[in-house]
Design an enzyme around this catalytic site. Structure first.
Site, PDB file in Angstrom:
ATOM      1  N   CYS A  45     -65.611  13.109  60.886  1.00 35.18           N
ATOM      2  CA  CYS A  45     -64.815  12.269  61.796  1.00 35.18           C
ATOM      3  C   CYS A  45     -65.511  10.930  62.038  1.00 35.18           C
ATOM      4  O   CYS A  45     -64.864   9.880  62.105  1.00 35.18           O
ATOM      5  CB  CYS A  45     -64.622  12.971  63.136  1.00 35.18           C
TER       6      CYS A  45
HETATM    7  C1  BEZ Z   1     -66.478  16.899  60.857  1.00 37.21           C
HETATM    8  O1  BEZ Z   1     -65.819  15.967  61.294  1.00 37.21           O
HETATM    9  O2  BEZ Z   1     -67.514  16.705  60.249  1.00 37.21           O
HETATM   10  C2  BEZ Z   1     -66.008  18.304  61.042  1.00 37.21           C
HETATM   11  C3  BEZ Z   1     -65.283  18.661  62.156  1.00 37.21           C
HETATM   12  C4  BEZ Z   1     -64.891  19.970  62.312  1.00 37.21           C
HETATM   13  C5  BEZ Z   1     -65.218  20.906  61.350  1.00 37.21           C
HETATM   14  C6  BEZ Z   1     -65.926  20.522  60.211  1.00 37.21           C
HETATM   15  C7  BEZ Z   1     -66.332  19.219  60.047  1.00 37.21           C
END
Ligand code: BEZ
Length: 211
Positions: A45
């Site tokens: 994200c």
């Molecule tokens: C991420 O944004 O890295 C992420 C968020 C939730 C689960 C896996 C990765």
């Protein structure tokens, strides 16, 4: 029921990092992209939000307003935004919805309980100036989105909303388009002064009409 192409994008009023936003008022006569993130302070994200801030001018050029969403509260977004700016070498320059009560997440069916009970998946909604949904995408949490692809689709959506063309596989702005099957050859000659190539009666190519 899940939102489908052609449905009106449901309106909402919600807190964001740039104050309270009414979605339809925020869009005005522009196009819009509403996209969700699973959670604050997560790596994928962080890269997505940073990247979108760096290419905001590409959305501006296309008259597209950006609105991101994460289910964490505003204070969390504010702290996380500092991290995004620091680690991605940018300044986040569009609002992020704080949706701890899952108001918008539920309205847009962004939580898929069999994937995760509480976090949103990576949803994308492109909304037209008529407030209708033009595109939906759903990515899993583990896969960051390709925002160049999203810009490419917006180019196609904007072109095909004004001209009697469709865009072929892997089309990019400036490349030949397909004459829509509903148009007769006579009408195609009138609409496309540069002419068209007829491979089959249903497969006709023309130069991109707006350049
Ligand atoms: C991420 O944004 O890295 C992420 C968020 C939730 C689960 C896996 C990765």
């Amino acid at each position: 029921m899940a939102l489908r192409l052609g449905d009106e994008a449901p309106n909402f009023t919600i807190e964001t990092t740039e104050g309270t936003i009414n979605f339809h008022e925020y869009l005005g006569n522009s196009w819009g992209i509403l996209f969700s993130h699973p959670k604050d302070y997560t790596p994928v994200c962080t890269t997505e939000l940073g990247y979108v801030s760096k290419i905001k001018n590409e959305f501006d050029k296309r008259n597209v307003k950006i609105l991101a969403l994460s289910v964490d509260p505003l204070e969390s977004h504010k702290g996380w935004t500092k991290d995004i700016n620091e680690t991605q070498n940018t300044t986040v320059n569009y609002p992020i919805i704080a949706d701890p009560e899952r108001k918008v997440s539920n309205l847009y069916d962004m939580i898929h309980p069999n994937a995760n009970e509480t976090f949103t998946v990576r949803s994308v909604f492109i909304v037209g100036p008529d407030k209708k949904i033009k595109l939906t995408l759903t990515y899993p949490a583990s896969t960051g989105r390709n925002f160049q692809e999203i810009l490419r689709v917006i180019d196609s959506l904007q072109l095909t909303s004004s001209y009697s063309v469709a865009t072929p596989a892997n089309w990019n702005y400036g490349e030949d388009c397909i004459v829509v099957p509903a148009l007769s050859d006579d009408d195609a000659n009138k609409k496309f002064p540069k002419g068209f190539r007829k491979i089959k009666p249903y497969l006709r190519y023309t130069a991109q009409p707006n350049i």
